[in-house]
Scaffold this motif. Structure first.
Motif, PDB file in Angstrom:
ATOM      1  N   GLU A  82       0.832  -1.201   0.000  1.00  0.00           N
ATOM      2  CA  GLU A  82       0.000   0.000   0.000  1.00  0.00           C
ATOM      3  C   GLU A  82       0.870   1.256   0.000  1.00  0.00           C
ATOM      4  O   GLU A  82       0.639   2.188  -0.775  1.00  0.00           O
ATOM      5  CB  GLU A  82      -0.926  -0.019   1.219  1.00  0.00           C
ATOM      6  CG  GLU A  82      -1.910   1.117   1.257  1.00  0.00           C
ATOM      7  CD  GLU A  82      -2.963   0.911   2.334  1.00  0.00           C
ATOM      8  OE1 GLU A  82      -3.638  -0.140   2.336  1.00  0.00           O
ATOM      9  OE2 GLU A  82      -3.113   1.807   3.174  1.00  0.00           O
ATOM     10  N   VAL A  83       1.878   1.288   0.837  1.00  0.00           N
ATOM     11  CA  VAL A  83       2.766   2.450   0.939  1.00  0.00           C
ATOM     12  C   VAL A  83       3.478   2.702  -0.392  1.00  0.00           C
ATOM     13  O   VAL A  83       3.552   3.843  -0.860  1.00  0.00           O
ATOM     14  CB  VAL A  83       3.781   2.256   2.092  1.00  0.00           C
ATOM     15  CG1 VAL A  83       4.876   3.298   2.047  1.00  0.00           C
ATOM     16  CG2 VAL A  83       3.059   2.302   3.432  1.00  0.00           C
ATOM     17  N   ILE A  84       3.955   1.643  -1.033  1.00  0.00           N
ATOM     18  CA  ILE A  84       4.638   1.792  -2.332  1.00  0.00           C
ATOM     19  C   ILE A  84       3.660   2.279  -3.390  1.00  0.00           C
ATOM     20  O   ILE A  84       3.959   3.193  -4.159  1.00  0.00           O
ATOM     21  CB  ILE A  84       5.317   0.472  -2.740  1.00  0.00           C
ATOM     22  CG1 ILE A  84       6.510   0.203  -1.810  1.00  0.00           C
ATOM     23  CG2 ILE A  84       5.762   0.512  -4.199  1.00  0.00           C
ATOM     24  CD1 ILE A  84       7.104  -1.184  -1.940  1.00  0.00           C
ATOM     25  N   ALA A  85       2.461   1.695  -3.436  1.00  0.00           N
ATOM     26  CA  ALA A  85       1.457   2.092  -4.443  1.00  0.00           C
ATOM     27  C   ALA A  85       1.070   3.558  -4.302  1.00  0.00           C
ATOM     28  O   ALA A  85       0.800   4.241  -5.287  1.00  0.00           O
ATOM     29  CB  ALA A  85       0.215   1.206  -4.324  1.00  0.00           C
ATOM     30  N   LEU A  86       1.077   4.060  -3.064  1.00  0.00           N
ATOM     31  CA  LEU A  86       0.694   5.451  -2.807  1.00  0.00           C
ATOM     32  C   LEU A  86       1.874   6.408  -2.869  1.00  0.00           C
ATOM     33  O   LEU A  86       1.691   7.629  -2.807  1.00  0.00           O
ATOM     34  CB  LEU A  86       0.026   5.562  -1.428  1.00  0.00           C
ATOM     35  CG  LEU A  86      -1.294   4.823  -1.263  1.00  0.00           C
ATOM     36  CD1 LEU A  86      -1.742   4.845   0.185  1.00  0.00           C
ATOM     37  CD2 LEU A  86      -2.353   5.401  -2.182  1.00  0.00           C
ATOM     38  N   GLY A  87       3.079   5.875  -2.975  1.00  0.00           N
ATOM     39  CA  GLY A  87       4.261   6.742  -2.925  1.00  0.00           C
ATOM     40  C   GLY A  87       4.379   7.405  -1.563  1.00  0.00           C
ATOM     41  O   GLY A  87       4.760   8.567  -1.453  1.00  0.00           O
ATOM     42  N   ALA A  88       4.040   6.672  -0.513  1.00  0.00           N
ATOM     43  CA  ALA A  88       3.961   7.240   0.835  1.00  0.00           C
ATOM     44  C   ALA A  88       5.115   6.801   1.736  1.00  0.00           C
ATOM     45  O   ALA A  88       4.987   6.816   2.952  1.00  0.00           O
ATOM     46  CB  ALA A  88       2.626   6.853   1.471  1.00  0.00           C
ATOM     47  N   GLU A  89       6.237   6.428   1.120  1.00  0.00           N
ATOM     48  CA  GLU A  89       7.388   6.050   1.931  1.00  0.00           C
ATOM     49  C   GLU A  89       7.824   7.247   2.773  1.00  0.00           C
ATOM     50  O   GLU A  89       7.910   8.360   2.286  1.00  0.00           O
ATOM     51  CB  GLU A  89       8.563   5.589   1.044  1.00  0.00           C
ATOM     52  CG  GLU A  89       8.298   4.337   0.232  1.00  0.00           C
ATOM     53  CD  GLU A  89       7.727   4.612  -1.146  1.00  0.00           C
ATOM     54  OE1 GLU A  89       7.231   5.733  -1.403  1.00  0.00           O
ATOM     55  OE2 GLU A  89       7.751   3.698  -1.974  1.00  0.00           O
ATOM     56  N   ASP A  90       8.102   7.003   4.042  1.00  0.00           N
ATOM     57  CA  ASP A  90       8.553   8.037   4.989  1.00  0.00           C
ATOM     58  C   ASP A  90       7.567   9.199   5.122  1.00  0.00           C
ATOM     59  O   ASP A  90       7.967  10.335   5.357  1.00  0.00           O
ATOM     60  CB  ASP A  90       9.940   8.573   4.596  1.00  0.00           C
ATOM     61  CG  ASP A  90      10.993   7.470   4.598  1.00  0.00           C
ATOM     62  OD1 ASP A  90      10.948   6.626   5.521  1.00  0.00           O
ATOM     63  OD2 ASP A  90      11.836   7.451   3.692  1.00  0.00           O
ATOM     64  N   CYS A  91       6.276   8.911   4.969  1.00  0.00           N
ATOM     65  CA  CYS A  91       5.245   9.964   5.052  1.00  0.00           C
ATOM     66  C   CYS A  91       4.266   9.726   6.199  1.00  0.00           C
ATOM     67  O   CYS A  91       3.152  10.252   6.186  1.00  0.00           O
ATOM     68  CB  CYS A  91       4.470  10.041   3.735  1.00  0.00           C
ATOM     69  SG  CYS A  91       5.448  10.566   2.333  1.00  0.00           S
ATOM     70  N   GLU A  92       4.664   8.949   7.191  1.00  0.00           N
ATOM     71  CA  GLU A  92       3.759   8.620   8.292  1.00  0.00           C
ATOM     72  C   GLU A  92       3.193   9.854   8.980  1.00  0.00           C
ATOM     73  O   GLU A  92       2.077   9.842   9.471  1.00  0.00           O
ATOM     74  CB  GLU A  92       4.479   7.749   9.338  1.00  0.00           C
ATOM     75  CG  GLU A  92       4.908   6.399   8.839  1.00  0.00           C
ATOM     76  CD  GLU A  92       6.273   6.411   8.132  1.00  0.00           C
ATOM     77  OE1 GLU A  92       6.937   7.469   8.083  1.00  0.00           O
ATOM     78  OE2 GLU A  92       6.666   5.365   7.604  1.00  0.00           O
ATOM     79  N   ASP A  93       3.971  10.949   9.002  1.00  0.00           N
ATOM     80  CA  ASP A  93       3.517  12.177   9.663  1.00  0.00           C
ATOM     81  C   ASP A  93       2.316  12.818   8.968  1.00  0.00           C
ATOM     82  O   ASP A  93       1.637  13.652   9.548  1.00  0.00           O
ATOM     83  CB  ASP A  93       4.652  13.200   9.750  1.00  0.00           C
ATOM     84  CG  ASP A  93       5.750  12.777  10.711  1.00  0.00           C
ATOM     85  OD1 ASP A  93       5.525  11.848  11.513  1.00  0.00           O
ATOM     86  OD2 ASP A  93       6.836  13.373  10.661  1.00  0.00           O
ATOM     87  N   GLU A  94       2.060  12.446   7.721  1.00  0.00           N
ATOM     88  CA  GLU A  94       0.926  13.021   6.985  1.00  0.00           C
ATOM     89  C   GLU A  94      -0.402  12.440   7.454  1.00  0.00           C
ATOM     90  O   GLU A  94      -1.435  13.061   7.263  1.00  0.00           O
ATOM     91  CB  GLU A  94       1.095  12.792   5.476  1.00  0.00           C
ATOM     92  CG  GLU A  94       2.219  13.590   4.878  1.00  0.00           C
ATOM     93  CD  GLU A  94       2.350  13.426   3.371  1.00  0.00           C
ATOM     94  OE1 GLU A  94       1.488  12.758   2.752  1.00  0.00           O
ATOM     95  OE2 GLU A  94       3.311  13.969   2.817  1.00  0.00           O
ATOM     96  N   LYS A  95      -0.398  11.233   8.017  1.00  0.00           N
ATOM     97  CA  LYS A  95      -1.632  10.571   8.450  1.00  0.00           C
ATOM     98  C   LYS A  95      -2.663  10.608   7.326  1.00  0.00           C
ATOM     99  O   LYS A  95      -3.791  11.068   7.491  1.00  0.00           O
ATOM    100  CB  LYS A  95      -2.173  11.209   9.726  1.00  0.00           C
ATOM    101  CG  LYS A  95      -1.253  11.024  10.927  1.00  0.00           C
ATOM    102  CD  LYS A  95      -1.787  11.710  12.158  1.00  0.00           C
ATOM    103  CE  LYS A  95      -3.018  11.010  12.669  1.00  0.00           C
ATOM    104  NZ  LYS A  95      -3.519  11.599  13.916  1.00  0.00           N
ATOM    105  N   GLU A  96      -2.264  10.104   6.157  1.00  0.00           N
ATOM    106  CA  GLU A  96      -3.101  10.182   4.959  1.00  0.00           C
ATOM    107  C   GLU A  96      -4.348   9.320   5.069  1.00  0.00           C
ATOM    108  O   GLU A  96      -4.318   8.197   5.554  1.00  0.00           O
ATOM    109  CB  GLU A  96      -2.279   9.757   3.734  1.00  0.00           C
ATOM    110  CG  GLU A  96      -2.986   9.953   2.423  1.00  0.00           C
ATOM    111  CD  GLU A  96      -2.092   9.688   1.224  1.00  0.00           C
ATOM    112  OE1 GLU A  96      -2.566   9.917   0.104  1.00  0.00           O
ATOM    113  OE2 GLU A  96      -0.935   9.256   1.401  1.00  0.00           O
TER     114      GLU A  96
END
Length: 133
Positions: A82-96
């Motif tokens: 999921e993180v790779i598909a969203l391009g959300a690596e190292d983005c935990e602070d965004e709480k997407e």
């Protein structure tokens, strides 16, 4: 490994959250008026208190909020696919949080010029409109 995309992830509803927020910047005023109902044409990223910075230099800034609970997908930062598909690596602070295409939102507080003059951005408050069954 099967590839998943943002739209498929957004359709995987795993929460109902009130108070979601989103900031955007545009080149012009969008003209949101009370009573207007919009339908999301594609999935959108929102947050429930995360840190996110808009990455463009457009002059008109908006802050959106959804006052009531809305069905959504909270990003699982422990799910590598999921993180790779969203391009959300190292983005935990965004709480997407993702809202799926087709989500209907009604404007309950439209953009007001005095907001922009006083705060430097427009505030638009929505309420989620449930689908009739």
């Amino acid at each position: 490994m099967q590839t998943i995309d943002r739209n498929e992830i957004a359709k995987d509803i795993n929460a109902k959250i009130a108070g979601l927020g989103r900031s955007i910047q545009t080149n012009w005023e969008l003209g949101f008026e009370e009573g207007q109902v919009i339908t999301l044409e594609k999935q959108e990223s929102w947050t429930n208190g995360g840190a996110f910075t808009v990455c463009n230099d457009c002059p008109v800034e908006y802050y959106f909020e959804i006052e009531n609970e809305v069905p959504c997908h909270v990003v699982d930062y422990n799910n590598e696919n999921e993180v790779i598909a969203l391009g959300a690596e190292d983005c935990e602070d965004e709480k997407e949080v993702l809202l799926p295409a087709g989500t209907k939102l009604e404007v309950v507080y439209g953009e007001r010029e005095d907001d922009n003059e006083e705060m430097g951005f427009y505030t638009v408050i929505f309420k989620y409109v449930e689908e009739e069954k």
